[in-house]
Enzyme design. Structure first.
Site, mmCIF file in Angstrom:
data_model
loop_
_atom_site.group_PDB
_atom_site.id
_atom_site.type_symbol
_atom_site.label_atom_id
_atom_site.label_comp_id
_atom_site.label_asym_id
_atom_site.label_seq_id
_atom_site.Cartn_x
_atom_site.Cartn_y
_atom_site.Cartn_z
ATOM 1 N N HIS A 1 -8.207 -1.614 -1.127
ATOM 2 C CA HIS A 1 -7.102 -2.555 -1.330
ATOM 3 C C HIS A 1 -7.741 -3.815 -1.892
ATOM 4 O O HIS A 1 -8.759 -4.256 -1.369
ATOM 5 C CB HIS A 1 -6.434 -2.990 -0.022
ATOM 6 C CG HIS A 1 -6.068 -1.908 0.928
ATOM 7 N ND1 HIS A 1 -4.771 -1.655 1.290
ATOM 8 C CD2 HIS A 1 -6.835 -1.039 1.635
ATOM 9 C CE1 HIS A 1 -4.754 -0.676 2.181
ATOM 10 N NE2 HIS A 1 -5.985 -0.286 2.406
ATOM 11 N N GLN B 1 1.866 -10.677 -4.510
ATOM 12 C CA GLN B 1 0.423 -10.477 -4.631
ATOM 13 C C GLN B 1 0.100 -9.773 -5.935
ATOM 14 O O GLN B 1 0.872 -8.947 -6.401
ATOM 15 C CB GLN B 1 -0.080 -9.579 -3.503
ATOM 16 C CG GLN B 1 0.031 -10.166 -2.136
ATOM 17 C CD GLN B 1 -0.437 -9.156 -1.100
ATOM 18 O OE1 GLN B 1 0.103 -8.057 -1.008
ATOM 19 N NE2 GLN B 1 -1.447 -9.513 -0.332
ATOM 20 N N CYS C 1 0.792 -1.233 0.000
ATOM 21 C CA CYS C 1 0.000 0.000 0.000
ATOM 22 C C CYS C 1 0.830 1.292 0.000
ATOM 23 O O CYS C 1 0.454 2.269 -0.640
ATOM 24 C CB CYS C 1 -0.921 0.057 1.208
ATOM 25 S SG CYS C 1 -1.392 -1.515 1.894
ATOM 26 N N ASP D 1 -1.662 -7.176 -6.475
ATOM 27 C CA ASP D 1 -2.238 -6.194 -5.569
ATOM 28 C C ASP D 1 -2.618 -4.915 -6.312
ATOM 29 O O ASP D 1 -1.909 -4.490 -7.209
ATOM 30 C CB ASP D 1 -1.188 -5.863 -4.511
ATOM 31 C CG ASP D 1 -1.801 -5.339 -3.232
ATOM 32 O OD1 ASP D 1 -3.041 -5.252 -3.162
ATOM 33 O OD2 ASP D 1 -1.034 -5.015 -2.304
ATOM 34 N N ARG E 1 6.161 -11.780 5.051
ATOM 35 C CA ARG E 1 5.464 -11.792 6.342
ATOM 36 C C ARG E 1 5.960 -12.984 7.135
ATOM 37 O O ARG E 1 6.065 -14.076 6.590
ATOM 38 C CB ARG E 1 3.946 -11.923 6.146
ATOM 39 C CG ARG E 1 3.361 -10.750 5.403
ATOM 40 C CD ARG E 1 1.869 -10.943 5.198
ATOM 41 N NE ARG E 1 1.359 -9.886 4.335
ATOM 42 C CZ ARG E 1 0.123 -9.861 3.859
ATOM 43 N NH1 ARG E 1 -0.724 -10.832 4.164
ATOM 44 N NH2 ARG E 1 -0.279 -8.871 3.077
ATOM 45 N N LYS F 1 -13.832 -6.242 4.700
ATOM 46 C CA LYS F 1 -13.476 -6.758 3.376
ATOM 47 C C LYS F 1 -14.490 -7.762 2.857
ATOM 48 O O LYS F 1 -15.251 -8.334 3.625
ATOM 49 C CB LYS F 1 -12.089 -7.397 3.412
ATOM 50 C CG LYS F 1 -11.945 -8.440 4.507
ATOM 51 C CD LYS F 1 -10.538 -9.019 4.533
ATOM 52 C CE LYS F 1 -10.446 -10.092 5.592
ATOM 53 N NZ LYS F 1 -9.366 -11.035 5.440
ATOM 54 N N HIS G 1 -4.459 -0.856 -5.529
ATOM 55 C CA HIS G 1 -5.095 0.124 -4.643
ATOM 56 C C HIS G 1 -5.844 1.113 -5.502
ATOM 57 O O HIS G 1 -5.270 1.676 -6.439
ATOM 58 C CB HIS G 1 -4.043 0.804 -3.778
ATOM 59 C CG HIS G 1 -3.417 -0.157 -2.816
ATOM 60 N ND1 HIS G 1 -2.287 -0.866 -3.120
ATOM 61 C CD2 HIS G 1 -3.833 -0.583 -1.592
ATOM 62 C CE1 HIS G 1 -2.002 -1.678 -2.118
ATOM 63 N NE2 HIS G 1 -2.925 -1.535 -1.175
HETATM 64 ZN ZN LIG Z 1 -3.034 -2.529 0.598
#
Ligand SMILES: [Zn+2]
Ligand SMILES: [Zn+2]
Length: 642
Positions: free
Chosen positions: A513, A383, A336, A385, A365, A467, A387
């Protein structure tokens, strides 16, 4: 004695003397299910044993074996039988806890030996004996002191530790024969109700999951209402073992995880890397088509920035940190932050929004070693990913757009899926009540306006927002969580993001996200098991393999091979001087979609004769025709993946 009023689920109301045993009431009930199927009852939503007396009235629901609740009670009861059997065979074993879990149960024992397959047969035989004796399972209340003394005398140090941690002054014990366990219940009425069970595996587990504590032996098992159900489950487990992505990953030479490099860190071999590249290409194309912009952020960012985002406070335990020349950095666990810095790099107007930043972002992680599992649970992963930063008015449309993307992508892989909304966790969240409410409402509205059914997952949201979780179902009917869509009003606040509205004033954008496949590693693990390694042609790292029968075909094979790879097909050649049968078998084990066996006829007539991986031979054709066929088969959304 007073009478109590009992309401049944069908609306009937009856009076009974206070203190009547539920099992006696069951006999009397004309509205309940068949008595031999009932394992427990819920009175005003609270589970009770059938042998318990009913002191107050209320709404009564019988819990039968074939329901989720009933099967859970059955499995938990089987774990007690396991503990009883283990202690009778190994009196030195100390008992700890034994809950029902998804698809079964386990019990943790403190014992200085590793249970062997022979031990398993002995334990199962003993369990069977306990079942055949049909021992009543009796619930007893005891004061803390009584219970402590009871377990202390027996040297059950884990039970005394558990009681010490309980707030109540009275605890409940369950007894069957000479075996007594500390337990809240409920349980089935007697051991004879357990009709079908099996011990499945054993693993080490730390007491209370803490690696500073002693390593215990965790015995896993399962139980079902009928032998038939159990057998079906065991067949499914066998099929799952056959498809295990760790086994197939090795056999197909896709990836490895090397302890020398670190647990939970994936090393992609050439074919695995190719598979991932294909998925990434697919993702990039799908995102660009939908107005996303590709971005790339750094792997480490200053610790101060992680403090500002709240990650340091809420997520520190899972992060890796490093320090150079007195400057602290955090290795990113999420993507992010760079995306927000891109947003902040210039003044934004409402006309610029929505902005959709997409990154195939690699994150790290720290997962506990005990939780790591092949590609499914790792410490480093990438990911898909994105945003999205938009005006609050655009939020609804953006969430719908993401739901459409999820639908389209899942269709490509033939995955059915379910949707769930995860709401605010009880502790450790950022953002105001009002923000949480707005965000949850936005998710709900988008689902409802698209007429998509969903479930609520209470308290399972992220620390910064609620989410939507997408749970796909694989070929073995197992559920996997991959895509999530999270609305976040808190992070834009913390980073003071703004845009200039129509009114010329500064406003706060909303942030979403979202991931679609989730972690590439995990998704690849799921794909390997879903397809049992036989990937569809567009995803297969090797689409076609050339097999020569004898050496004279080698020059022709080389020529065909060049033609295939020049056309963009992913091809391999096996020109070894080996028996054709062996070469075919090896190619089949590699699950390559097409084999081209080249003999004298093919050379003479300048043809190829494809053979599918299922063993089916096709008619001979020109190389160009074969290339066209594979390309057509590899086209997804108008783009060719060969
Ligand atoms: Zn994020
Ligand atoms: Zn129990």
């Amino acid at each position: 004695m007073e009478n109590i009023e009992v309401r049944f689920i069908d609306g009937t109301i009856k009076e009974y003397p206070q203190g009547i045993l539920l099992k006696d009431l069951l006999k009397d009930s004309s509205s309940g299910p068949q008595s031999n199927e009932v394992v427990s009852a819920k009175v005003d939503g609270v589970f009770m044993d059938l042998q318990a007396p009913l002191e107050g009235g209320g709404l009564l629901e019988w819990v039968s074996l074939n329901t989720g609740d009933g099967t859970e009670i059955l499995r938990h009861s089987t774990s007690h039988i396991l503990a009883q059997a283990v202690q009778s065979l190994f009196p030195e074993a100390k008992i700890t806890i034994g809950p029902a879990i998804k698809d079964g149960f386990y019990y943790d024992f403190d014992i200085d030996r590793s249970f062997s397959p022979e031990d398993f047969s002995r334990i199962e035989a003993k369990m069977k004996e306990i079942v055949e004796r049909d021992l009543p399972i009796v619930r007893k209340s005891a004061s803390r002191e009584e219970a402590l003394q009871f377990f202390r005398e027996r040297g059950e140090i884990y039970k005394t530790e558990l009681i010490d941690g309980l707030p109540e002054n009275e605890v409940t014990l369950y007894q069957q024969g000479d075996f007594v366990d500390l337990c809240r219940g409920p349980h089935v009425a007697s051991t004879g109700m357990i009709k079908a069970f099996k011990l499945t595996s054993v693993a080490g587990a730390y007491w209370r999951g803490d690696e500073r504590n002693k390593m215990l032996q965790r015995v896993y098992g399962t139980a079902f209402p009928s032998p038939d159900d159990l057998n079906k489950h065991l067949l499914r487990l066998e099929e799952a073992r056959r498809r295990d992505h760790r086994k197939l990953g090795r056999e197909l030479d896709l990836f490895s995880i090397n302890e020398e490099a670190g647990a939970g860190l994936v090393i992609y071999h050439p074919k695995g890397a190719l598979l991932r590249m294909l998925l990434e290409d697919f993702e990039k194309r799908e995102h660009l088509k939908r107005g996303y912009q590709l971005v790339i952020g750094p792997q480490i960012l200053k610790t101060d920035l992680w403090k500002r985002s709240g990650h340091f406070e809420h997520y520190r335990d899972k992060m890796y940190f490093t320090e150079v020349e007195g400057q602290g950095y955090g290795i990113k666990p999420m993507n992010c932050l760079s995306h927000m810095l891109i947003y902040k790099s210039r003044i934004r107007s409402y006309r610029d929004l929505p902005l959709r930043y997409f990154e195939l972002g690699t994150v790290h992680r720290h997962e506990k070693s005990g939780e790591l599992h092949g590609l499914l649970r790792v410490r480093g992963f990438t990911q898909d990913d994105a945003h999205i930063l938009c005006t609050p008015d655009q939020l609804n449309g953006e969430i719908k757009g993401i739901l459409d993307l999820v639908r389209d992508v899942m269709k490509v892989f033939d995955f059915p899926y379910n949707l769930e909304i995860s709401t605010r966790p009880e502790k450790g969240t950022i953002g105001s009540d009002e923000d949480w409410e707005r965000a949850t409402q936005a998710l709900r509205l988008a689902l409802e306006e698209n007429s998509l059914p969903y479930q609520i997952n209470k308290g399972e949201g992220a620390f910064y927002g609620p989410k939507i979780d997408v749970k796909l179902k694989d070929a073995l009917e197992r559920e996997w969580q991959c895509a999530t869509i999270q609305v976040d009003f808190a992070m834009p606040e913390r980073f003071d993001l703004s845009y200039i509205g129509k009114d010329g004033e500064k406003h706060r954008p909303a942030m979403v996200h979202r991931v679609i496949l989730g972690a590439m590693e995990r998704f690849i693990g799921v794909l390997i098991e879903h397809f049992a390694g036989a990937f569809p042609t567009w995803l297969a790292p090797v689409q076609v393999i050339l097999l020569t029968i004898t050496d004279p075909q080698i020059p022709y094979a080389e020529e065909v091979y060049q033609g295939l790879i020049t056309a963009g097909l992913r091809a391999e050649k096996d020109l070894r001087n080996e028996k054709l049968g062996l070469k075919i078998r090896e190619a089949e084990l590699q699950k390559i979609p097409y084999m081209l066996v080249l003999g004298d006829r093919e050379v003479r007539e300048n043809l190829v004769t494809p053979r599918g991986r299922s063993g089916k031979s096709m008619k001979s054709m020109k190389v160009e025709e074969f290339i066209r066929m594979v390309k057509e088969e590899s086209a997804i959304g108008g783009e060719s993946y060969s």
